[in-house]
Design a protein around this motif. Structure first.
Motif, short mmCIF file in Angstrom:
data_model
loop_
_atom_site.label_atom_id
_atom_site.label_comp_id
_atom_site.label_asym_id
_atom_site.label_seq_id
_atom_site.Cartn_x
_atom_site.Cartn_y
_atom_site.Cartn_z
N UNK A 1 0.83 -1.21 0.00
CA UNK A 1 0.00 0.00 0.00
C UNK A 1 0.86 1.25 0.00
N UNK A 2 1.96 1.24 0.73
CA UNK A 2 2.87 2.39 0.74
C UNK A 2 3.49 2.59 -0.64
N UNK A 3 3.87 1.52 -1.29
CA UNK A 3 4.42 1.64 -2.64
C UNK A 3 3.39 2.23 -3.60
N UNK A 4 2.16 1.75 -3.53
CA UNK A 4 1.10 2.28 -4.39
C UNK A 4 0.86 3.76 -4.09
N UNK A 5 0.86 4.13 -2.82
CA UNK A 5 0.67 5.53 -2.44
C UNK A 5 1.81 6.40 -2.96
N UNK A 6 3.03 5.87 -2.93
CA UNK A 6 4.18 6.63 -3.45
C UNK A 6 4.06 6.85 -4.95
N UNK A 7 3.57 5.86 -5.66
CA UNK A 7 3.38 6.01 -7.10
C UNK A 7 2.33 7.08 -7.38
N UNK A 8 1.23 7.03 -6.65
CA UNK A 8 0.18 8.04 -6.81
C UNK A 8 0.71 9.43 -6.47
N UNK A 9 1.48 9.53 -5.40
CA UNK A 9 2.06 10.82 -5.01
C UNK A 9 2.98 11.36 -6.10
N UNK A 10 3.76 10.47 -6.74
CA UNK A 10 4.65 10.89 -7.80
C UNK A 10 3.85 11.46 -8.97
N UNK A 11 2.76 10.80 -9.31
CA UNK A 11 1.91 11.27 -10.42
C UNK A 11 1.31 12.63 -10.08
N UNK A 12 0.84 12.78 -8.84
CA UNK A 12 0.28 14.07 -8.41
C UNK A 12 1.35 15.15 -8.49
#
Length: 96
Positions: free
Chosen positions: A78-89
Motif C-alpha cells: 500500500x505504501x508503494x502504491x501511495x508513493x506512485x500516486x504521489x509521484x503522479x500528483x
C-alpha cells in the motif's frame, strides 16, 4: 508472486524520474530545483524501500512465518502504491 511484481516498476520508475529531473532536457517535468523535484525523488526512494520490504515480508510468509508478515507485506504494498500516486500528483502539479 505479488511481492515480486512489486519490485518490477522500481527501475523504470527511477529511470523516468532521472530523465524528468534532468535540467538538460527541455521538456522535463522538473527542470529547476524545487520542492516538487525533491519530493519526486523521495517518493521513488520510499516506493523502492516499500517494495523491498514487501518482498522480504512475502518471502518470510512463504517460509511459514505467520500472519504478522502478511499484514506488513500488505502495508508495504500500500505504501508503494501511495508513493506512485504521489509521484503522479507531483508531476501534474509541478511548477512549470
Amino acid at each position: 508472486m505479488l511481492t515480486t511484481l512489486a519490485l518490477l516498476p522500481i527501475l523504470p520508475w527511477a529511470f523516468v524520474t532521472l530523465i524528468e529531473t534532468d535540467s538538460g532536457w527541455g521538456d522535463s517535468i522538473w527542470r529547476d530545483a524545487s520542492w516538487s523535484k525533491t519530493m519526486a525523488w523521495v517518493t521513488v526512494a520510499c516506493g523502492a524501500a516499500a517494495a523491498g520490504a514487501a518482498f522480504e515480508f512475502g518471502w518470510r510468509l512463504r517460509q511459514g512465518h505467520g500472519d504478522r508478515n502478511r499484514l506488513w507485506m500488505r502495508v508495504n504494498l500500500a505504501v508503494e502504491a501511495a508513493a506512485i500516486v504521489a509521484w503522479i500528483v507531483l508531476a501534474y502539479t509541478a511548477p512549470g
